[in-house]
Design a protein around this motif. Structure first.
Motif, PDB file in Angstrom:
ATOM      1  N   HIS C  78       0.994  -1.229   0.224  1.00 11.57           N
ATOM      2  CA  HIS C  78       0.025  -0.081  -0.130  1.00 11.57           C
ATOM      3  C   HIS C  78       0.668   1.159  -0.122  1.00 11.57           C
ATOM      4  O   HIS C  78       0.232   2.384   0.224  1.00 11.57           O
ATOM      5  N   GLU C  79       2.029   1.238  -0.358  1.00 11.22           N
ATOM      6  CA  GLU C  79       2.996   2.094  -0.176  1.00 11.22           C
ATOM      7  C   GLU C  79       3.518   2.651  -1.726  1.00 11.22           C
ATOM      8  O   GLU C  79       3.604   1.892  -2.250  1.00 11.22           O
ATOM      9  N   GLY C  80       3.867   3.874  -1.538  1.00  9.44           N
ATOM     10  CA  GLY C  80       4.040   4.587  -2.923  1.00  9.44           C
ATOM     11  C   GLY C  80       5.583   5.385  -2.836  1.00  9.44           C
ATOM     12  O   GLY C  80       6.180   5.360  -1.730  1.00  9.44           O
ATOM     13  N   VAL C  81       5.813   5.814  -4.023  1.00  7.80           N
ATOM     14  CA  VAL C  81       7.381   6.341  -4.429  1.00  7.80           C
ATOM     15  C   VAL C  81       7.033   7.874  -4.799  1.00  7.80           C
ATOM     16  O   VAL C  81       6.580   7.867  -5.888  1.00  7.80           O
ATOM     17  N   ILE C  82       7.562   8.677  -3.987  1.00 13.31           N
ATOM     18  CA  ILE C  82       7.834  10.018  -4.193  1.00 13.31           C
ATOM     19  C   ILE C  82       8.951  10.260  -5.408  1.00 13.31           C
ATOM     20  O   ILE C  82      10.255   9.802  -4.785  1.00 13.31           O
ATOM     21  N   CYS C  83       8.472  10.632  -6.356  1.00 15.16           N
ATOM     22  CA  CYS C  83       9.909  10.884  -7.233  1.00 15.16           C
ATOM     23  C   CYS C  83       9.525  12.263  -8.158  1.00 15.16           C
ATOM     24  O   CYS C  83       8.414  12.453  -8.261  1.00 15.16           O
ATOM     25  N   PRO C  84      10.508  12.791  -8.934  1.00 13.44           N
ATOM     26  CA  PRO C  84      10.121  13.804  -9.806  1.00 13.44           C
ATOM     27  C   PRO C  84       9.589  13.296 -10.922  1.00 13.44           C
ATOM     28  O   PRO C  84       9.712  11.959 -11.337  1.00 13.44           O
ATOM     29  N   GLU C  85       8.749  13.920 -11.598  1.00 12.12           N
ATOM     30  CA  GLU C  85       8.036  13.691 -12.900  1.00 12.12           C
ATOM     31  C   GLU C  85       9.020  13.202 -13.819  1.00 12.12           C
ATOM     32  O   GLU C  85       8.717  12.341 -14.675  1.00 12.12           O
ATOM     33  N   SER C  86      10.169  13.809 -13.879  1.00  9.86           N
ATOM     34  CA  SER C  86      10.954  13.584 -15.138  1.00  9.86           C
ATOM     35  C   SER C  86      12.035  12.184 -14.624  1.00  9.86           C
ATOM     36  O   SER C  86      12.928  11.734 -15.467  1.00  9.86           O
ATOM     37  N   ALA C  87      11.472  11.350 -13.475  1.00 10.90           N
ATOM     38  CA  ALA C  87      12.305  10.238 -13.319  1.00 10.90           C
ATOM     39  C   ALA C  87      12.250   9.317 -14.108  1.00 10.90           C
ATOM     40  O   ALA C  87      11.260   9.102 -14.957  1.00 10.90           O
ATOM     41  N   HIS C  88      13.394   8.514 -14.644  1.00  6.14           N
ATOM     42  CA  HIS C  88      13.448   7.531 -15.399  1.00  6.14           C
ATOM     43  C   HIS C  88      12.363   6.555 -15.143  1.00  6.14           C
ATOM     44  O   HIS C  88      11.641   6.202 -15.802  1.00  6.14           O
ATOM     45  N   VAL C 137       8.894   5.772   0.126  1.00 10.53           N
ATOM     46  CA  VAL C 137      10.051   5.870  -0.486  1.00 10.53           C
ATOM     47  C   VAL C 137      10.459   7.262  -1.195  1.00 10.53           C
ATOM     48  O   VAL C 137       9.281   7.467  -1.980  1.00 10.53           O
ATOM     49  N   VAL C 138      11.156   7.694  -1.150  1.00  7.79           N
ATOM     50  CA  VAL C 138      11.786   8.958  -1.849  1.00  7.79           C
ATOM     51  C   VAL C 138      12.873   8.447  -3.019  1.00  7.79           C
ATOM     52  O   VAL C 138      13.792   7.994  -2.532  1.00  7.79           O
ATOM     53  N   ALA C 139      12.543   8.722  -4.177  1.00  8.87           N
ATOM     54  CA  ALA C 139      13.494   8.157  -5.146  1.00  8.87           C
ATOM     55  C   ALA C 139      13.898   9.332  -6.090  1.00  8.87           C
ATOM     56  O   ALA C 139      13.287  10.173  -6.646  1.00  8.87           O
ATOM     57  N   ILE C 140      15.304   9.482  -5.971  1.00 14.30           N
ATOM     58  CA  ILE C 140      15.988  10.536  -6.566  1.00 14.30           C
ATOM     59  C   ILE C 140      16.746   9.856  -7.789  1.00 14.30           C
ATOM     60  O   ILE C 140      17.111   8.557  -7.831  1.00 14.30           O
ATOM     61  N   SER C 141      17.260  10.638  -8.945  1.00 11.28           N
ATOM     62  CA  SER C 141      18.305  10.189  -9.403  1.00 11.28           C
ATOM     63  C   SER C 141      19.516  10.966  -9.530  1.00 11.28           C
ATOM     64  O   SER C 141      19.558  12.412  -9.484  1.00 11.28           O
ATOM     65  N   GLN C 142      20.735  10.655  -9.471  1.00 14.25           N
ATOM     66  CA  GLN C 142      21.844  11.150  -9.099  1.00 14.25           C
ATOM     67  C   GLN C 142      22.924  10.430 -10.186  1.00 14.25           C
ATOM     68  O   GLN C 142      23.312   9.332 -10.177  1.00 14.25           O
ATOM     69  N   VAL C 143      23.327  11.139 -11.123  1.00 15.24           N
ATOM     70  CA  VAL C 143      22.876  12.178 -12.059  1.00 15.24           C
ATOM     71  C   VAL C 143      21.258  12.432 -12.269  1.00 15.24           C
ATOM     72  O   VAL C 143      20.848  11.229 -12.684  1.00 15.24           O
ATOM     73  N   THR C 144      20.621  13.428 -12.284  1.00 16.29           N
ATOM     74  CA  THR C 144      19.169  13.435 -12.770  1.00 16.29           C
ATOM     75  C   THR C 144      19.125  13.235 -14.096  1.00 16.29           C
ATOM     76  O   THR C 144      20.240  13.409 -14.753  1.00 16.29           O
ATOM     77  N   GLU C 145      17.919  12.876 -14.682  1.00 18.72           N
ATOM     78  CA  GLU C 145      17.506  12.902 -16.067  1.00 18.72           C
ATOM     79  C   GLU C 145      17.854  14.306 -16.798  1.00 18.72           C
ATOM     80  O   GLU C 145      18.023  14.143 -17.936  1.00 18.72           O
ATOM     81  N   TYR C 146      18.386  15.015 -16.191  1.00 22.34           N
ATOM     82  CA  TYR C 146      18.375  16.512 -16.714  1.00 22.34           C
ATOM     83  C   TYR C 146      20.062  17.007 -16.618  1.00 22.34           C
ATOM     84  O   TYR C 146      20.274  17.943 -16.756  1.00 22.34           O
TER      85      TYR C 146
END
Lengths: 344, 344, 344, 344
Positions: C78-88, C137-146
């Motif tokens: 029942h849990e979700g992932v916060i991520c940027p819209e641009s996330a892969h 969960v918070v999901a980031i990209s490092q490097v980001t997609e930008y």
């Protein structure tokens, strides 16, 4: 002192007595389980006649289940659902579509909760790209989560656009009856452009029953199995059927909805000219969205329970139901007026 | 001419009038939706008291849903469920456990539908092997699908074995009331060795309501969300609660089950000595399994509807319910006797 | 005439010869399958040493798989992932997270592809509401997609915020090496605030290999099973390990990434002052995002293949790789300059 | 002293040098990612020519992934897969089919690992029953997990039976090459009766590559998306393609398989007459199943690593590979003979 009627939600209302009476009526001895009984057949036939569905009607227990079952008939694993950001299935189903269908929702911001061909087109750019979920179903809510209705012309335009783009059209009809009452049209008019839709009874006087209406014939077989797999096949189906039979009699479904709509209209009218209170959406069904001074919201919440829809914009939602009386509406409008007079 | 009472299934029976009466009683004005009403609280408290559950009670609509929700609280994605091959969740849920949970069922042949520590142990060989689903939950049915009951000693032995092996124990209690009636024990006795279990009302006089009983406190939060996600959160929960309230009053649940059991016993006794008719399982609840000459089965099917459980072994299942009368049982036994007299 | 080097993507580059050489080196006779070989052990130890992971390192085949496996260790249904819209994982994985995890992504608009505590906080309002997916969960990209990088201070702030809010932090490190090169820090610095992260080799000179780095010890057991269940357990694991061994030797991973970054910098510098060409994002890794006149985009596409990132804003993405030469970068800058000179 | 060659599994072997050479050959500069390169096209064309596939060929990383992708093309949510109990997908994939597909496997005991029309028919009784998963795909393994092969006549009979029953036929071809070598037939002969099949390279000299071969044209589009969604789309696809190109050259795939088969035959011949050692299955590929005295098994395990297939029956599995030498086979046969001579 009696408790004030809540304007929190139309599912806080009880069941209409005609519904409970019909449930008692069907309680006569044994009946074939899982929908093989005469009442289920009769309810199904009645709903098919009302909606023009050739594929069949499948009764389920909740609105979330109706949406998930309906969508499941239209999707392959790599396909997604274009819906407004405000869609119940995007916001209020605890991720059931993602969990049960495994499908991605492609949510589009829509200020009045309504999709348009242009908004849909904005999500079609990724077609054919193997890295992207392929848009396949457009899901609208009729009535929308903002209480607004698609006109028949808008529905037709959506239907034509979807057909021309190879998309399927689904409608969450948890409050379809309210739309029919507002638009003064038949359920068949509302259903015609759809591939699948739901027709809600719960918020309209039932105990708890929704119908998944399958317009096309070729999806029927699949639907029966998927309803079972999605844990929505009631063994004593007659009591689900009875709820619809109660609502179908003398068009109770329409009378209930029309009354609820009227009470929302009356409440909205009663708020006209109240300082600091502004309608946030058009009142086209049984919902009144209004912005208020935050202090007024707090004070009103003390006596009752309703949703603060948007904290930042100080927007609240008030809903009427089949059992809201004119006195209820007038009393609440008066209370809002009084509260507003106190000052912020 | 009147229709003969069917012995097809206990879910072909209607609802007990006390259940419908209680549904009408709770139909008084508005109530907080989604279980925040006083009746849901009362039903939950009553069920917790009966079962000794510390974690809470979660009402759902169907037995399949109860099983899936119950199991979902106990499993990680790579873990599986040891169950008898005959388990409802393995056979009769259209793959809902696999679809909704994504979990593998590790089915074990069990001639009387009952697992034992030795049978469970036979599926534990793959632990730690990354290529194999890891057994985590043992799922039994009490009453089993063959109408047999685990004794309290057997339940304790299963509970101890599971604890010692780091396994969780789940019971499908669609007919738990019948087990309590047969064993003369409390629901708390039946529930004690379990981590989670279901307690069925539908087959015991309700309209359609099952309870997922969570014994351990730490699973409670998860359960509330997963019930919603699994499309089993009724908005007008009070009508689910009312069904249990009706059955809890004066132990109607127990009286209904005891009566159904008695009628099965009476039917079985009435079949004693009928040539060619042999009981296939012990009669420990409201089911009678018997083997018959195939021609007799065909003839009996003409007048009624019941399951041919095993085509090859010519075994049929006859079920009684809370509303089966002594006359029903006697008449059916007589019919079988007559049919058998005609010859194969 | 020779083909111009493509700036389409860093995964259009081949493999570094040291990687292929190491794959040939490990090709000596038999080895225990599924990762029980000495090379896998050595690669794992090396990666653990570099990242400070206590939980272990799990090699998989693709970046999508790394993300899905990593997230699967941190989520309940029942849990979700916060991520940027641009996330892969939100955009480019064909819905794998929804399909394989069944989890909802709670996407947040983030103009530079980077989440902040404030952006995360904007999605936390629904906690405790049973109708809403619970952010976990918070999901980031490092490097980001930008192409942008989180600074170490930003990572620490995210880590602290997540811990204080009971959230888990995941990093998609498909280009983690480029971030380390840009920031001049160690992989351990980048990994420290994370619960799980991926470390990509494919885009950095490997044939096809990614590592899921599990920082916490208690998730390790689960990870081994879920990798297999998610179809990412290679039998001849040594060839995945060899790719990492090749990159670990003499810090080839860092040299490759630093070189790619340098070439992006050089290309960006070469574009300075070209009329109509503007950088759209900071150049902090091996990506150059620039806006161009649409006619220029069309003309440049004739000779090469790169992504038009944003049709409406006329933004394109050019990527360098470990094998981009100074001449490649200069030639491409010159080509853009010439194209721009022609006029729109 | 040198380590003895292991007979544990054909995936303990390394890669054939021709495979690694081809991987180095394709490592020339840039290439369009995700399969748009010339090598992938060439490998696909070669595999289509060999198998007669009209739908296309989709390269993936593991055998489990090939099975899941292949089956996913053939199933609706309420449909299941009939397979032998011993099937890799039932036993050795950590529940990936249930997790990723959500589908139930309907496993049938099959003493030699081979399904027959009669065995399949035994699982067709539930068709049309909404409570039961609907059998839709028949999944066989060619070579089976017991090292046996379906003859072409048996395959044809299965194909005809499936077509006549509206079932789809899938083959797990992780060792398809060994079957072709044993039967002396073409891959097209083996593929003809199938809807979808896999063709394994990993166990036959590759680094790690499997092909999903889609016989029918209409499943192709779906397959491309589902491969991505199932996390099996390699960006640098050329290195997967290269492995197949290496194996296709001069029919290396067939020579490798034929050699492995021959070595198994030689090992089996070498065991003839050894007291206490009995072949448990026919040797029709590169596997030798034999029953031994438990004490002998223990002693042999000291020097090497192989599966004890059936603890109770004291059955072990020995596998040969493309790189097993005659000396290896003879030495191991001698070792078994010596061990047996020592006594139990």
């Amino acid at each position: 002192m009696t408790t004030r009627k809540s304007f929190g939600s139309d599912n806080q209302a009880g069941a209409h007595e005609a519904v409970l009476r019909m449930m008692t009526l069907v309680n006569e001895g044994g009946a074939v389980a899982y929908g093989g009984d005469p009442w289920t057949e009769r309810a199904g036939a009645g709903l098919q006649a009302l909606t023009g569905a050739r594929g069949g009607v499948f009764l389920v227990f909740t609105g979330t289940a109706a949406n998930v079952l309906g969508l499941s008939l239209l999707l392959q694993p790599h396909e997604g659902v274009i819906c407004p950001e405000s869609a119940h299935l995007n916001v209020d189903e605890c991720g059931a579509p993602e969990r049960i269908l495994g499908s991605k929702l492609l949510a589009v911001p829509a200020p009045d909760g309504k999709l348009t061909p242009a908004l849909i087109a904005s999500r079609l750019g990724d077609r054919g790209d193997v890295h992207r979920v392929q848009p396949r179903v457009v899901a609208i809510s009729q009535v929308t989560e903002y209480g607004t209705c698609y006109t028949l012309a808008e529905l037709r335009a959506l239907g034509e656009f979807c057909r021309s783009e190879g998309l399927r059209l689904y409608a969450d009809g948890a409050r379809l009856a309210n739309a029919a009452a507002w638009l003064g049209c038949s359920l068949a008019d509302l259903a015609a452009p759809m591939d699948v839709l739901s027709f809600g009874a719960t918020k309209n006087g039932a105990v708890g029953a929704e119908a998944v209406v399958v317009m096309a014939e070729d999806l029927m077989d699949r639907a029966a199995f998927q309803r079972k797999q999605q844990m929505q096949l009631g063994s004593k189906m007659r009591y689900l059927a009875a709820q619809f039979l109660g609502l179908l009699e003398d068009q109770l479904w329409l009378r209930n909805a029309a009354h609820a709509n009227l009470m929302a209209r009356r409440l909205a009218d009663g708020l006209r000219g109240v300082p600091g209170v502004e309608l946030w959406q058009k009142v086209e069904s049984n919902a009144v969205f209004a912005s208020l001074h935050p202090a007024h919201i707090d004070r009103l919440q003390r006596d009752g329970d309703f949703y603060v829809w948007d904290e930042r914009a100080h927007v609240v939602r008030w809903m009427t139901a089949f059992d809201t009386t004119e006195d209820d509406a007038d009393a609440f409008a008066a209370l809002v007026r009084e509260t507003a007079a106190i000052g912020g």
